[in-house]
Design a protein around this motif. Structure first.
Motif, PDB file in Angstrom:
ATOM      1  N   PHE A  37       5.039 -12.198 -54.019  1.00  0.00           N
ATOM      2  CA  PHE A  37       5.233 -11.208 -52.958  1.00  0.00           C
ATOM      3  C   PHE A  37       4.143 -10.146 -52.960  1.00  0.00           C
ATOM      4  CE2 PHE A  37       9.587 -12.788 -53.686  1.00  0.00           C
ATOM      5  CZ  PHE A  37       9.860 -13.238 -52.404  1.00  0.00           C
ATOM      6  N   ASP A  38       3.167 -10.297 -53.846  1.00  0.00           N
ATOM      7  CA  ASP A  38       2.129  -9.282 -54.003  1.00  0.00           C
ATOM      8  C   ASP A  38       0.864  -9.638 -53.244  1.00  0.00           C
ATOM      9  OD1 ASP A  38       3.742  -7.792 -55.774  1.00  0.00           O
ATOM     10  OD2 ASP A  38       3.070  -9.012 -57.472  1.00  0.00           O
ATOM     11  N   ASP A  39       0.268  -8.635 -52.603  1.00  0.00           N
ATOM     12  CA  ASP A  39      -1.043  -8.802 -52.000  1.00  0.00           C
ATOM     13  C   ASP A  39      -2.083  -8.706 -53.106  1.00  0.00           C
ATOM     14  OD1 ASP A  39      -0.054  -9.003 -49.392  1.00  0.00           O
ATOM     15  OD2 ASP A  39      -0.102  -6.835 -49.087  1.00  0.00           O
ATOM     16  N   VAL A  40      -3.045  -9.611 -53.084  1.00  0.00           N
ATOM     17  CA  VAL A  40      -4.117  -9.646 -54.075  1.00  0.00           C
ATOM     18  C   VAL A  40      -5.444  -9.884 -53.340  1.00  0.00           C
ATOM     19  CG1 VAL A  40      -2.621 -10.464 -55.948  1.00  0.00           C
ATOM     20  CG2 VAL A  40      -3.803 -12.130 -54.512  1.00  0.00           C
ATOM     21  N   ASP A  41      -6.533  -9.892 -54.102  1.00  0.00           N
ATOM     22  CA  ASP A  41      -7.839 -10.169 -53.498  1.00  0.00           C
ATOM     23  C   ASP A  41      -7.808 -11.489 -52.741  1.00  0.00           C
ATOM     24  OD1 ASP A  41      -9.094  -7.904 -54.494  1.00  0.00           O
ATOM     25  OD2 ASP A  41      -9.844  -8.909 -56.291  1.00  0.00           O
ATOM     26  N   VAL A  42      -8.464 -11.504 -51.599  1.00  0.00           N
ATOM     27  CA  VAL A  42      -8.562 -12.714 -50.796  1.00  0.00           C
ATOM     28  C   VAL A  42      -9.325 -13.774 -51.592  1.00  0.00           C
ATOM     29  CG1 VAL A  42     -10.692 -12.071 -49.569  1.00  0.00           C
ATOM     30  CG2 VAL A  42      -9.046 -13.535 -48.456  1.00  0.00           C
ATOM     31  N   LYS A  43      -8.865 -15.012 -51.503  1.00  0.00           N
ATOM     32  CA  LYS A  43      -9.496 -16.104 -52.247  1.00  0.00           C
ATOM     33  C   LYS A  43     -10.393 -16.955 -51.359  1.00  0.00           C
ATOM     34  CE  LYS A  43      -5.638 -16.266 -55.427  1.00  0.00           C
ATOM     35  NZ  LYS A  43      -4.233 -16.251 -55.151  1.00  0.00           N
ATOM     36  N   ILE A  44     -10.038 -17.079 -50.103  1.00  0.00           N
ATOM     37  CA  ILE A  44     -10.838 -17.886 -49.189  1.00  0.00           C
ATOM     38  C   ILE A  44     -12.151 -17.151 -48.917  1.00  0.00           C
ATOM     39  CG2 ILE A  44      -9.803 -16.926 -47.078  1.00  0.00           C
ATOM     40  CD1 ILE A  44      -9.973 -19.768 -45.873  1.00  0.00           C
ATOM     41  N   VAL A  45     -13.237 -17.891 -48.890  1.00  0.00           N
ATOM     42  CA  VAL A  45     -14.525 -17.258 -48.622  1.00  0.00           C
ATOM     43  C   VAL A  45     -14.756 -17.181 -47.112  1.00  0.00           C
ATOM     44  CG1 VAL A  45     -15.566 -17.883 -50.838  1.00  0.00           C
ATOM     45  CG2 VAL A  45     -15.773 -19.429 -48.902  1.00  0.00           C
ATOM     46  N   LYS A  46     -15.589 -16.255 -46.745  1.00  0.00           N
ATOM     47  CA  LYS A  46     -15.861 -15.966 -45.338  1.00  0.00           C
ATOM     48  C   LYS A  46     -16.244 -17.228 -44.555  1.00  0.00           C
ATOM     49  CE  LYS A  46     -18.958 -12.982 -42.686  1.00  0.00           C
ATOM     50  NZ  LYS A  46     -19.980 -11.930 -42.795  1.00  0.00           N
ATOM     51  N   GLU A  47     -17.089 -18.062 -45.118  1.00  0.00           N
ATOM     52  CA  GLU A  47     -17.560 -19.265 -44.426  1.00  0.00           C
ATOM     53  C   GLU A  47     -16.421 -20.257 -44.186  1.00  0.00           C
ATOM     54  OE1 GLU A  47     -19.067 -17.863 -47.119  1.00  0.00           O
ATOM     55  OE2 GLU A  47     -20.690 -16.947 -45.943  1.00  0.00           O
ATOM     56  N   GLU A  48     -15.513 -20.389 -45.157  1.00  0.00           N
ATOM     57  CA  GLU A  48     -14.363 -21.286 -44.992  1.00  0.00           C
ATOM     58  C   GLU A  48     -13.438 -20.772 -43.893  1.00  0.00           C
ATOM     59  OE1 GLU A  48     -12.539 -21.526 -48.842  1.00  0.00           O
ATOM     60  OE2 GLU A  48     -14.022 -22.926 -49.610  1.00  0.00           O
ATOM     61  N   LEU A  49     -13.227 -19.462 -43.860  1.00  0.00           N
ATOM     62  CA  LEU A  49     -12.382 -18.883 -42.813  1.00  0.00           C
ATOM     63  C   LEU A  49     -13.026 -19.076 -41.446  1.00  0.00           C
ATOM     64  CD1 LEU A  49      -9.854 -17.361 -41.980  1.00  0.00           C
ATOM     65  CD2 LEU A  49     -11.089 -15.230 -42.426  1.00  0.00           C
ATOM     66  N   LEU A  50     -14.323 -18.841 -41.354  1.00  0.00           N
ATOM     67  CA  LEU A  50     -15.021 -19.043 -40.077  1.00  0.00           C
ATOM     68  C   LEU A  50     -14.838 -20.464 -39.554  1.00  0.00           C
ATOM     69  CD1 LEU A  50     -18.324 -17.047 -40.627  1.00  0.00           C
ATOM     70  CD2 LEU A  50     -16.707 -16.742 -38.734  1.00  0.00           C
ATOM     71  N   ALA A  51     -14.838 -21.434 -40.460  1.00  0.00           N
ATOM     72  CA  ALA A  51     -14.665 -22.835 -40.057  1.00  0.00           C
ATOM     73  C   ALA A  51     -13.267 -23.104 -39.509  1.00  0.00           C
ATOM     74  CB  ALA A  51     -14.957 -23.755 -41.240  1.00  0.00           C
ATOM     75  N   LEU A  52     -12.292 -22.269 -39.863  1.00  0.00           N
ATOM     76  CA  LEU A  52     -10.914 -22.455 -39.396  1.00  0.00           C
ATOM     77  C   LEU A  52     -10.625 -21.757 -38.069  1.00  0.00           C
ATOM     78  CD1 LEU A  52      -8.986 -21.971 -42.762  1.00  0.00           C
ATOM     79  CD2 LEU A  52      -9.397 -24.125 -41.546  1.00  0.00           C
ATOM     80  N   ILE A  53     -11.518 -20.887 -37.642  1.00  0.00           N
ATOM     81  CA  ILE A  53     -11.295 -20.112 -36.418  1.00  0.00           C
ATOM     82  C   ILE A  53     -11.716 -20.933 -35.209  1.00  0.00           C
ATOM     83  CG2 ILE A  53     -11.928 -18.038 -35.136  1.00  0.00           C
ATOM     84  CD1 ILE A  53     -12.358 -16.668 -37.864  1.00  0.00           C
ATOM     85  N   HIS A  54     -10.783 -21.064 -34.266  1.00  0.00           N
ATOM     86  CA  HIS A  54     -11.041 -21.817 -33.036  1.00  0.00           C
ATOM     87  C   HIS A  54     -10.756 -20.901 -31.849  1.00  0.00           C
ATOM     88  CE1 HIS A  54     -11.248 -25.393 -35.497  1.00  0.00           C
ATOM     89  NE2 HIS A  54     -10.081 -25.074 -36.009  1.00  0.00           N
ATOM     90  N   PRO A  55     -11.775 -20.562 -31.072  1.00  0.00           N
ATOM     91  CA  PRO A  55     -11.579 -19.640 -29.958  1.00  0.00           C
ATOM     92  C   PRO A  55     -11.004 -20.284 -28.706  1.00  0.00           C
ATOM     93  CG  PRO A  55     -13.873 -20.248 -30.104  1.00  0.00           C
ATOM     94  CD  PRO A  55     -13.179 -20.904 -31.273  1.00  0.00           C
ATOM     95  N   ASP A  56     -10.986 -21.610 -28.654  1.00  0.00           N
ATOM     96  CA  ASP A  56     -10.569 -22.301 -27.433  1.00  0.00           C
ATOM     97  C   ASP A  56      -9.052 -22.331 -27.304  1.00  0.00           C
ATOM     98  OD1 ASP A  56     -13.244 -22.857 -26.818  1.00  0.00           O
ATOM     99  OD2 ASP A  56     -13.211 -24.632 -28.107  1.00  0.00           O
ATOM    100  N   VAL A  57      -8.558 -21.531 -26.390  1.00  0.00           N
ATOM    101  CA  VAL A  57      -7.133 -21.481 -26.080  1.00  0.00           C
ATOM    102  C   VAL A  57      -7.005 -22.033 -24.667  1.00  0.00           C
ATOM    103  CG1 VAL A  57      -5.140 -19.961 -25.768  1.00  0.00           C
ATOM    104  CG2 VAL A  57      -6.770 -19.517 -27.608  1.00  0.00           C
ATOM    105  N   ASN A  58      -6.245 -23.107 -24.521  1.00  0.00           N
ATOM    106  CA  ASN A  58      -6.204 -23.795 -23.226  1.00  0.00           C
ATOM    107  C   ASN A  58      -5.382 -23.036 -22.175  1.00  0.00           C
ATOM    108  OD1 ASN A  58      -3.448 -24.464 -23.517  1.00  0.00           O
ATOM    109  ND2 ASN A  58      -3.938 -26.383 -24.550  1.00  0.00           N
ATOM    110  N   ALA A  59      -5.411 -23.565 -20.954  1.00  0.00           N
ATOM    111  CA  ALA A  59      -4.767 -22.915 -19.807  1.00  0.00           C
ATOM    112  C   ALA A  59      -3.258 -22.760 -20.004  1.00  0.00           C
ATOM    113  CB  ALA A  59      -5.063 -23.698 -18.535  1.00  0.00           C
ATOM    114  N   PHE A  60      -2.612 -23.741 -20.629  1.00  0.00           N
ATOM    115  CA  PHE A  60      -1.168 -23.642 -20.869  1.00  0.00           C
ATOM    116  C   PHE A  60      -0.856 -22.404 -21.707  1.00  0.00           C
ATOM    117  CE2 PHE A  60       2.406 -24.351 -23.764  1.00  0.00           C
ATOM    118  CZ  PHE A  60       3.441 -24.525 -22.854  1.00  0.00           C
ATOM    119  N   TYR A  61      -1.525 -22.270 -22.836  1.00  0.00           N
ATOM    120  CA  TYR A  61      -1.295 -21.106 -23.693  1.00  0.00           C
ATOM    121  C   TYR A  61      -1.584 -19.805 -22.935  1.00  0.00           C
ATOM    122  CZ  TYR A  61      -0.580 -23.353 -28.268  1.00  0.00           C
ATOM    123  OH  TYR A  61      -0.068 -24.035 -29.334  1.00  0.00           O
ATOM    124  N   LYS A  62      -2.699 -19.764 -22.236  1.00  0.00           N
ATOM    125  CA  LYS A  62      -3.085 -18.533 -21.526  1.00  0.00           C
ATOM    126  C   LYS A  62      -2.035 -18.143 -20.494  1.00  0.00           C
ATOM    127  CE  LYS A  62      -8.034 -18.982 -22.248  1.00  0.00           C
ATOM    128  NZ  LYS A  62      -9.340 -19.283 -21.655  1.00  0.00           N
TER     129      LYS A  62
END
Length: 181
Positions: A78-103
């Protein structure tokens, strides 16, 4: 504490150092309404619960729909700790494409008091299952076009009638479970 933040306008990931205190997350978002998402293993994604009503830009982290800026920390129990994922790995998980249905659905939901991540219960084969509105959107997004149209039309009716949209989402989740059975 080492953390990562995502700017929802640029989707830039920034490494930041924060000092965790009782109000740190609230201060980061300038809000007391915060969602905690567990979409990343051993991490917590904090998001502003007001982002939907403020019509902030949606995007995905992996398959998790997120709106607005986010703050990501590591999580140990339940404790917050230092982030383990590196910036580059997180960037690879980010997808900006949200389709018309979601919008279209997010636009309708912006004028309601719904929280995308608040859980509700449905049943499948006598078992109670906790789901949320974000799951309903994901499920209907992968449906055929006719089902999507039905979902949006019925949601529009619920919003226009000032019905309880959370009850509508629970009903749609139950419908999806019944079809999957």
């Amino acid at each position: 504490m080492k953390a990562l933040s995502i700017d929802n306008q640029t989707l830039a990931v920034q490494e930041i150092d924060i000092t965790m205190a009782a109000n740190t997350v609230y201060t980061f978002f300038s809000s007391i309404l915060i969602d905690e998402l567990a979409a990343l293993k051993e991490h917590v994604i904090y998001a502003d619960a007001n982002a939907l009503s403020e019509k902030k830009k949606p995007y995905f982290i992996g398959e998790q729909l997120v709106l607005g800026d986010t703050l990501i920390l590591g999580r140990d129990g339940f404790d917050d700790v230092d982030v383990k994922i590196v910036k580059e790995e997180l960037l690879a998980l980010i997808h900006p494409d949200v389709n018309a249905f979601y919008k279209e659905v997010l636009e309708l939901l912006a004028d309601t008091d719904i929280n995308l991540y608040k859980t509700f219960t449905v049943e499948k084969n006598g078992e109670k299952i906790a789901l949320n509105t974000e799951w309903v959107l994901y499920t209907f997004n992968i449906a055929d076009e006719r089902t999507k149209e039905y979902f949006i039309n019925e949601l529009q009716k619920a919003v226009t009638a000032k019905s309880k949209v959370a009850e509508y989402m629970q009903k749609m989740a139950q419908l999806a479970m019944n079809v999957a059975a």
